[in-house]
Design an enzyme around this catalytic site. Structure first.
Site, PDB file in Angstrom:
ATOM      1  N   LEU A 122      42.380  59.804  23.650  1.00  0.00           N
ATOM      2  CA  LEU A 122      42.812  59.736  22.253  1.00  0.00           C
ATOM      3  C   LEU A 122      43.241  58.343  21.813  1.00  0.00           C
ATOM      4  O   LEU A 122      43.854  58.173  20.755  1.00  0.00           O
ATOM      5  CB  LEU A 122      43.954  60.735  21.984  1.00  0.00           C
ATOM      6  CG  LEU A 122      43.713  62.172  22.446  1.00  0.00           C
ATOM      7  CD1 LEU A 122      44.883  63.063  22.041  1.00  0.00           C
ATOM      8  CD2 LEU A 122      42.406  62.730  21.913  1.00  0.00           C
ATOM      9  N   THR A 233      23.425  50.718  24.197  1.00  0.00           N
ATOM     10  CA  THR A 233      23.262  50.129  22.863  1.00  0.00           C
ATOM     11  C   THR A 233      22.017  49.249  22.826  1.00  0.00           C
ATOM     12  O   THR A 233      21.685  48.570  23.803  1.00  0.00           O
ATOM     13  CB  THR A 233      24.497  49.283  22.482  1.00  0.00           C
ATOM     14  OG1 THR A 233      24.213  48.550  21.279  1.00  0.00           O
ATOM     15  CG2 THR A 233      24.872  48.292  23.574  1.00  0.00           C
ATOM     16  N   SER A 268      28.227  39.949  22.491  1.00  0.00           N
ATOM     17  CA  SER A 268      29.680  40.093  22.374  1.00  0.00           C
ATOM     18  C   SER A 268      30.206  40.609  23.707  1.00  0.00           C
ATOM     19  O   SER A 268      29.445  41.065  24.564  1.00  0.00           O
ATOM     20  CB  SER A 268      30.059  41.066  21.252  1.00  0.00           C
ATOM     21  OG  SER A 268      29.774  42.405  21.636  1.00  0.00           O
ATOM     22  N   TYR A 270      31.813  43.282  24.051  1.00  0.00           N
ATOM     23  CA  TYR A 270      31.471  44.704  24.049  1.00  0.00           C
ATOM     24  C   TYR A 270      30.052  44.927  24.565  1.00  0.00           C
ATOM     25  O   TYR A 270      29.819  45.746  25.459  1.00  0.00           O
ATOM     26  CB  TYR A 270      31.605  45.280  22.633  1.00  0.00           C
ATOM     27  CG  TYR A 270      30.756  46.509  22.417  1.00  0.00           C
ATOM     28  CD1 TYR A 270      31.107  47.734  22.977  1.00  0.00           C
ATOM     29  CD2 TYR A 270      29.580  46.449  21.663  1.00  0.00           C
ATOM     30  CE1 TYR A 270      30.310  48.856  22.786  1.00  0.00           C
ATOM     31  CE2 TYR A 270      28.798  47.554  21.467  1.00  0.00           C
ATOM     32  CZ  TYR A 270      29.159  48.758  22.034  1.00  0.00           C
ATOM     33  OH  TYR A 270      28.363  49.861  21.854  1.00  0.00           O
ATOM     34  N   HIS A 271      29.084  44.203  24.003  1.00  0.00           N
ATOM     35  CA  HIS A 271      27.693  44.380  24.429  1.00  0.00           C
ATOM     36  C   HIS A 271      27.511  44.008  25.904  1.00  0.00           C
ATOM     37  O   HIS A 271      26.733  44.630  26.621  1.00  0.00           O
ATOM     38  CB  HIS A 271      26.764  43.545  23.545  1.00  0.00           C
ATOM     39  CG  HIS A 271      26.661  44.050  22.134  1.00  0.00           C
ATOM     40  ND1 HIS A 271      27.288  43.415  21.082  1.00  0.00           N
ATOM     41  CD2 HIS A 271      26.024  45.124  21.605  1.00  0.00           C
ATOM     42  CE1 HIS A 271      27.023  44.079  19.963  1.00  0.00           C
ATOM     43  NE2 HIS A 271      26.265  45.121  20.250  1.00  0.00           N
ATOM     44  N   LYS A 274      28.337  46.852  28.126  1.00  0.00           N
ATOM     45  CA  LYS A 274      27.246  47.830  28.200  1.00  0.00           C
ATOM     46  C   LYS A 274      26.158  47.372  29.170  1.00  0.00           C
ATOM     47  O   LYS A 274      25.554  48.186  29.878  1.00  0.00           O
ATOM     48  CB  LYS A 274      26.650  48.040  26.806  1.00  0.00           C
ATOM     49  CG  LYS A 274      27.579  48.705  25.818  1.00  0.00           C
ATOM     50  CD  LYS A 274      27.733  50.183  26.106  1.00  0.00           C
ATOM     51  CE  LYS A 274      28.409  50.896  24.955  1.00  0.00           C
ATOM     52  NZ  LYS A 274      28.471  52.353  25.120  1.00  0.00           N
ATOM     53  N   ALA A 327      27.061  49.215   9.354  1.00  0.00           N
ATOM     54  CA  ALA A 327      26.575  48.526   8.149  1.00  0.00           C
ATOM     55  C   ALA A 327      26.333  49.456   6.963  1.00  0.00           C
ATOM     56  O   ALA A 327      26.878  49.237   5.872  1.00  0.00           O
ATOM     57  CB  ALA A 327      25.304  47.755   8.483  1.00  0.00           C
ATOM     58  N   LEU A 328      25.524  50.496   7.135  1.00  0.00           N
ATOM     59  CA  LEU A 328      25.179  51.339   5.991  1.00  0.00           C
ATOM     60  C   LEU A 328      26.389  52.116   5.487  1.00  0.00           C
ATOM     61  O   LEU A 328      26.607  52.230   4.272  1.00  0.00           O
ATOM     62  CB  LEU A 328      24.048  52.294   6.365  1.00  0.00           C
ATOM     63  CG  LEU A 328      23.531  53.168   5.223  1.00  0.00           C
ATOM     64  CD1 LEU A 328      23.046  52.316   4.057  1.00  0.00           C
ATOM     65  CD2 LEU A 328      22.415  54.089   5.712  1.00  0.00           C
ATOM     66  N   ASN A 329      27.191  52.656   6.392  1.00  0.00           N
ATOM     67  CA  ASN A 329      28.406  53.354   5.973  1.00  0.00           C
ATOM     68  C   ASN A 329      29.316  52.424   5.170  1.00  0.00           C
ATOM     69  O   ASN A 329      29.883  52.805   4.149  1.00  0.00           O
ATOM     70  CB  ASN A 329      29.162  53.890   7.188  1.00  0.00           C
ATOM     71  CG  ASN A 329      28.505  55.123   7.790  1.00  0.00           C
ATOM     72  OD1 ASN A 329      27.524  55.637   7.267  1.00  0.00           O
ATOM     73  ND2 ASN A 329      29.054  55.597   8.893  1.00  0.00           N
ATOM     74  N   THR A 342      28.882  43.302   1.331  1.00  0.00           N
ATOM     75  CA  THR A 342      29.138  42.105   2.140  1.00  0.00           C
ATOM     76  C   THR A 342      27.985  41.858   3.106  1.00  0.00           C
ATOM     77  O   THR A 342      27.943  42.387   4.212  1.00  0.00           O
ATOM     78  CB  THR A 342      30.450  42.267   2.929  1.00  0.00           C
ATOM     79  OG1 THR A 342      30.397  43.498   3.672  1.00  0.00           O
ATOM     80  CG2 THR A 342      31.636  42.307   1.992  1.00  0.00           C
ATOM     81  N   VAL A 343      27.043  41.042   2.684  1.00  0.00           N
ATOM     82  CA  VAL A 343      25.912  40.653   3.528  1.00  0.00           C
ATOM     83  C   VAL A 343      26.322  39.426   4.329  1.00  0.00           C
ATOM     84  O   VAL A 343      26.679  38.395   3.756  1.00  0.00           O
ATOM     85  CB  VAL A 343      24.672  40.354   2.668  1.00  0.00           C
ATOM     86  CG1 VAL A 343      23.563  39.746   3.525  1.00  0.00           C
ATOM     87  CG2 VAL A 343      24.182  41.630   1.991  1.00  0.00           C
ATOM     88  N   ARG A 415      29.842  36.370  13.038  1.00  0.00           N
ATOM     89  CA  ARG A 415      29.237  36.538  14.358  1.00  0.00           C
ATOM     90  C   ARG A 415      28.385  35.324  14.727  1.00  0.00           C
ATOM     91  O   ARG A 415      27.993  34.539  13.872  1.00  0.00           O
ATOM     92  CB  ARG A 415      28.377  37.805  14.395  1.00  0.00           C
ATOM     93  CG  ARG A 415      29.125  39.049  13.954  1.00  0.00           C
ATOM     94  CD  ARG A 415      28.282  40.287  14.130  1.00  0.00           C
ATOM     95  NE  ARG A 415      29.020  41.485  13.737  1.00  0.00           N
ATOM     96  CZ  ARG A 415      28.827  42.680  14.276  1.00  0.00           C
ATOM     97  NH1 ARG A 415      27.920  42.846  15.217  1.00  0.00           N
ATOM     98  NH2 ARG A 415      29.537  43.722  13.865  1.00  0.00           N
ATOM     99  N   VAL A 416      28.064  35.231  15.997  1.00  0.00           N
ATOM    100  CA  VAL A 416      27.110  34.234  16.473  1.00  0.00           C
ATOM    101  C   VAL A 416      25.817  34.974  16.760  1.00  0.00           C
ATOM    102  O   VAL A 416      25.681  35.669  17.767  1.00  0.00           O
ATOM    103  CB  VAL A 416      27.626  33.515  17.743  1.00  0.00           C
ATOM    104  CG1 VAL A 416      26.581  32.537  18.262  1.00  0.00           C
ATOM    105  CG2 VAL A 416      28.933  32.788  17.446  1.00  0.00           C
TER     106      VAL A 416
END
Length: 482
Positions: A122, A233, A268, A270-271, A274, A327-329, A342-343, A415-416
């Site tokens: 949680l 991912t 990143s 995070y990536h 993975k 992105a879409l959300n 925000t592009v 981001r890079v």
């Protein structure tokens, strides 16, 4: 707003304004308003939140016996009612089942007749409190969610609350539930979160890599036949200037040919976690004979599945902020509240996308068609490719049909990453196994926008703009002052 929502039934949430369990207190199948958590060997472990000292740690009570109602009498009953023979033999543990993808998946599998257990510490909910974030949709406690599901369907979802980085807890959970398949969503899943500061980068790597290692060891020690379905991912691949294959690539070098894991170019911490997971899983498949499916998922959009739409207590979370929102959300929420889309940078960043209804469908397909012993297979899990500019244009067009004045604004890219690049990823294996995609359509965008409009009063506009920079990652934790 109500009129707009009624035009789109796919995102309509049943209303229940009085307290949920006041409305469920009639009839022989009604649930009690409280229950006791049985613990055969209760463990208490401290989970120190990233950026906090041990003095301010949150205590997670890890139960080694699940929350259940008359579980001994009901065990396997749901399976006998199912017409799906494959699911009758499956006990599925959904790690991270309180999260965005995990909750929708747990309900979907339960409805299909699988016996489901959710394992979760949680902590995702605590991240919101720490960073001052909140889901666009109000989400109920995991206990109330499971009670509601039981009341509506008669199906029991077992619940184990604890940290999979604690191997003692995970061992007891495996021995108690005895899963035939493990769906592993239990990871810190945000690239921006992993780039906030040193403590969160370390947390992301430790939580994700050690947690997955523990799952692998638990499978080997307690359930060797168990099939691991791991959420990876598409970000593991990066944006190479060649086609992205599904996990492996055949190359010829100096006259010799071999099939090798596709090169990884994570962007990143995070990536990178993975990528480490994928390597560890591949190794254990080879060394121990574990069977595993790595689902390299694209960017997920949407909020509603058939199951989460059954009652507002089952509603899924909807992240729109710059840390956890996809992105879409995010664009749909921005359009709903009149904020420019925000592009980031030039907007040519192209990725694979899929509806959350297809996420649950893909997991079900993977479970029903398990990998062989010793096989590490990789599926690229997405249905369509879009650039950020293409998404912005689609949302703008859909918003205008609803009378919204939608603007687009280019903001400095935090981001890079390459902002203009070649991108062509293969994604045929799940289609061949029976995936029937929900492609992004005008009606779906209309539904998403109406959903965002319904809850727009809950939007905190201060959370929309990006505030985590890859180049300026700090060493001090950034938390909300309490």
């Amino acid at each position: 707003m109500a009129h707009l929502l009624s035009t789109s039934c796919s995102f309509k949430i049943p209303s229940c304004r009085k307290p949920f369990f006041q409305s469920l207190d009639q009839g022989p199948n009604a649930f009690p308003t409280s229950f006791t958590v049985k613990t055969s060997n209760p463990l208490v472990r401290r989970v120190v939140l990233p950026g906090e000292s041990s003095q301010r740690s949150h205590i997670v009570y890890a139960t080694t016996t699940p929350i259940r109602q008359e579980a001994s009498a009901q065990k396997h009953s749901a399976l006998h009612q199912s017409s799906n023979d494959a699911s009758k033999q499956k006990r599925v543990m959904v790690i991270g089942g309180d999260g965005y993808c995990g909750w929708a998946t747990a309900l979907h599998l339960s409805k299909k007749g699988y016996e489901v257990a959710i394992v979760d510490n949680l902590i995702r909910r605590l991240f919101d409190h720490q960073l001052g974030l909140d889901s666009l949709t109000p989400i109920s406690s995991i206990q109330n969610r499971i009670r509601c599901w039981k009341y509506l369907t008669g199906k029991t979802i077992e619940l184990y609350i604890g940290d999979i980085c604690d191997f003692e807890f995970l061992s007891e959970t495996f021995k108690s539930f005895e899963p035939d398949a493990v769906v592993h969503f239990g990871e810190q899943r945000s690239a921006p979160y992993s780039m906030i500061d040193r403590s969160r980068a370390v947390y992301t790597q430790h939580n994700n890599v050690i947690g997955t290692l523990n799952v692998l060891f638990a499978i080997k020690e307690f359930r060797e036949h168990c099939h691991l379905v791991k959420l990876g991912t598409m970000g593991e691949y990066g944006t190479p200037n060649i086609d992205i294959e599904e996990g492996y690539i055949t190359i010829t070098h100096n006259g010799r040919t071999d099939t090798l894991p596709y090169p990884k170019q994570a962007s990143s911490f995070y990536h990178l976690s993975k990528v480490h997971d994928s390597n560890n899983i591949a190794f254990t498949c080879k060394a121990w004979g574990i069977r595993a499916t790595d689902l390299n998922q694209g960017v997920v959009y949407g909020v509603t599945t058939d199951e989460t739409a059954m009652h507002e207590e089952l509603c899924n979370r909807f992240d729109y902020d710059a840390v956890f929102g996809t992105a879409l959300n995010r664009f749909c929420v921005q359009a709903a509240v009149g904020h420019p889309l925000t592009v980031y940078g030039k907007g040519g960043q192209t990725r694979g996308y899929l509806d959350i209804r297809d996420t649950v469908q893909c997991v079900e397909i993977a479970i029903a068609n398990p990998a062989e012993r010793g096989e590490f297979r990789v599926f690229n899990q997405f249905t369509e490719q879009f650039s950020v500019n293409e998404l912005a244009a689609l949302v703008t067009k859909a918003g205008e049909k609803l009378g919204l004045d939608v603007e687009t604004k280019s903001v400095p890219n935090p981001r890079v990453e390459a902002e203009e690049h070649y991108y062509n990823a293969k994604h045929t294996k799940l289609i061949e196994l029976g995936l029937k995609p929900h492609l992004l359509s005008d009606s779906l965008l209309d539904s998403l926008l109406n959903f965002a409009i319904l809850y727009k009063d809950r939007v905190d506009s201060k959370q929309i703009m990006p505030n985590v920079s890859w180049r300026k990652i700090g060493v001090k934790p950034k938390t909300v002052t309490t």
